[in-house]
Design a protein around this motif. Structure first.
Motif, short mmCIF file in Angstrom:
data_model
loop_
_atom_site.label_atom_id
_atom_site.label_comp_id
_atom_site.label_asym_id
_atom_site.label_seq_id
_atom_site.Cartn_x
_atom_site.Cartn_y
_atom_site.Cartn_z
N VAL A 11 12.98 -28.19 17.49
CA VAL A 11 11.77 -27.40 17.27
C VAL A 11 12.06 -25.92 17.48
CG1 VAL A 11 10.19 -29.25 17.96
CG2 VAL A 11 11.03 -27.64 19.68
N ILE A 12 11.23 -25.09 16.85
CA ILE A 12 11.25 -23.65 17.08
C ILE A 12 9.94 -23.27 17.75
CG2 ILE A 12 11.16 -21.37 16.00
CD1 ILE A 12 13.09 -22.27 13.93
N PRO A 13 9.99 -22.66 18.94
CA PRO A 13 8.76 -22.14 19.55
C PRO A 13 8.21 -21.01 18.69
CG PRO A 13 10.56 -22.26 21.15
CD PRO A 13 11.16 -22.45 19.79
N LEU A 14 6.91 -20.98 18.51
CA LEU A 14 6.28 -20.02 17.61
C LEU A 14 5.67 -18.86 18.39
CD1 LEU A 14 4.47 -22.60 15.30
CD2 LEU A 14 6.67 -21.48 14.90
N CYS A 15 6.01 -17.64 18.01
CA CYS A 15 5.43 -16.48 18.68
C CYS A 15 4.02 -16.19 18.18
CB CYS A 15 6.32 -15.26 18.51
SG CYS A 15 6.65 -14.81 16.81
N LEU A 16 3.58 -16.90 17.17
CA LEU A 16 2.20 -16.85 16.70
C LEU A 16 1.79 -18.29 16.42
CD1 LEU A 16 -0.26 -15.15 15.70
CD2 LEU A 16 0.75 -15.28 13.41
N PRO A 17 0.84 -18.84 17.17
CA PRO A 17 0.49 -20.26 16.99
C PRO A 17 -0.29 -20.50 15.71
CG PRO A 17 -0.98 -19.27 18.57
CD PRO A 17 0.05 -18.21 18.24
N GLN A 18 -0.48 -21.74 15.38
CA GLN A 18 -1.36 -22.15 14.28
C GLN A 18 -2.09 -23.39 14.75
OE1 GLN A 18 0.54 -23.07 10.52
NE2 GLN A 18 -1.35 -23.84 9.63
N CYS A 19 -3.29 -23.19 15.29
CA CYS A 19 -4.02 -24.32 15.86
C CYS A 19 -4.64 -25.19 14.78
CB CYS A 19 -5.10 -23.81 16.82
SG CYS A 19 -6.53 -23.02 16.02
N GLY A 20 -4.89 -24.61 13.61
CA GLY A 20 -5.46 -25.38 12.50
C GLY A 20 -6.96 -25.60 12.61
N GLU A 21 -7.59 -25.04 13.65
CA GLU A 21 -9.01 -25.29 13.88
C GLU A 21 -9.87 -24.03 13.90
OE1 GLU A 21 -8.93 -27.28 17.60
OE2 GLU A 21 -8.13 -29.18 16.78
N CYS A 22 -9.32 -22.91 14.32
CA CYS A 22 -10.13 -21.68 14.44
C CYS A 22 -10.44 -21.12 13.06
CB CYS A 22 -9.40 -20.64 15.29
SG CYS A 22 -7.94 -19.90 14.52
#
Length: 297
Positions: free
Chosen positions: A25-36
């Motif tokens: 995996v690559i930790p993401l410096c900008l998330p993507q929650c998919g809900e907001c």
């Protein structure tokens, strides 16, 4: 920047289905929650999630969602991206931010057109990734700009057609670019993070149709001062966060493209050091002797 090699996932919490133990995996410096509302909007990648840690019920804020050089850490599933099992971790770590940011600035944010002219202010790891993006998009003229001439060889290797040093001229660099191109460049990218060069990048654009993309991060509290008439004539000024990618969806695809040899950011890695030499990595950065230093445990 100093990049840390991405990780192999050791364990998962209850309800996590997007990854499994043993995945790379690559930790993401900008998330993507998919809900907001931002994640649900196809025109932005600015997820509204703000933190991953709490202490005694209070949020602990941290730099760019990663902010740790620890050997083990905890990440929410919205801030990790599963990548190809065969991906070399000491290479694809660049996709966590640097390469993705620069490449996406050209491909997603500017949407560089074939045959166009581009100018990139700053030829560090991110700026050189912009060069790669402009070349991939079919730009016919790519002008690299930096006060460190040692960056020019790498820039030309990656696709820059010309490289110039502002210190070689007695006039402002935007005037030099206007003379070189006639009416200004079609696309300019500020990848330094200085307010002065941000304005220079805007001025260097074609006054009727040029697009300037801000990629570099200015110091906190910085203020811009510019003539608004620069925009009235038709220029566009845009910001760019992590290349405009919706990270959880896009980073794995970029890594797959790398595995298929669609682009080769390996050349951006000039040094690989053990973690206990992290200070040496930062010294290489500050001295301008490295493009990207990768730290490995």
């Amino acid at each position: 920047l100093v990049s840390k090699v991405p990780q192999v996932l050791l364990s998962i919490g209850e309800g996590v289905t997007c990854v499994k133990p043993g995945d790379k995996v690559i930790p993401l410096c900008l998330p993507q929650c998919g809900e907001c509302s931002f994640c649900l909007n196809p025109d932005t990648n600015c997820c509204l999630k703000t933190h991953r840690f709490t202490c005694k019920g209070k949020a602990i804020h941290h730099f760019l969602w990663i902010s740790t050089f620890s050997e083990y850490t905890v990440m929410p599933d919205s801030a990790i991206a599963r990548i190809d099992d065969d991906a070399p971790l000491d290479k694809v770590c660049l996709f966590g931010c640097g390469f993705s940011t620069g490449y996406g600035a050209a491909i997603n944010t500017a949407k560089v057109k074939p045959g166009s002219t581009c100018a990139i202010f700053g030829l560090g790891g991110v700026g050189l990734s912009v060069v790669v993006g402009c070349k991939s998009a079919g730009a016919s003229r790519i002008i690299g700009i930096d006060i460190n001439k040692d960056k020019f060889t790498k820039a030309r290797e990656l696709g820059a057609t010309e490289c110039i040093n502002p210190q070689d001229f007695k006039k402002p660099i935007q005037e030099v670019l206007l003379e070189m191109t006639g009416h200004g460049v079609d696309y300019s990218f500020e990848v330094v993070g200085h307010t002065d060069t941000m304005v220079s990048a805007l001025v260097s654009c074609h006054m009727g149709s040029g697009t300037c993309v801000l990629v570099g991060t200015p110091p906190l509290g910085s203020q811009l001062s510019f003539d608004p008439l620069l925009l009235f004539t038709g220029r566009t000024w845009k910001g760019c966060l992590i290349g405009g990618w919706k990270t959880k969806d896009s980073i794995p695809k970029l890594v797959s493209g790398y595995m298929e040899k669609k682009f080769n950011p390996d050349v951006l890695i000039t040094h690989t050091l053990p973690f206990d030499k992290i200070n040496e990595g930062f010294e290489l950065l500050q001295s301008g002797k490295s493009i990207r230093t990768v730290l490995v445990f």
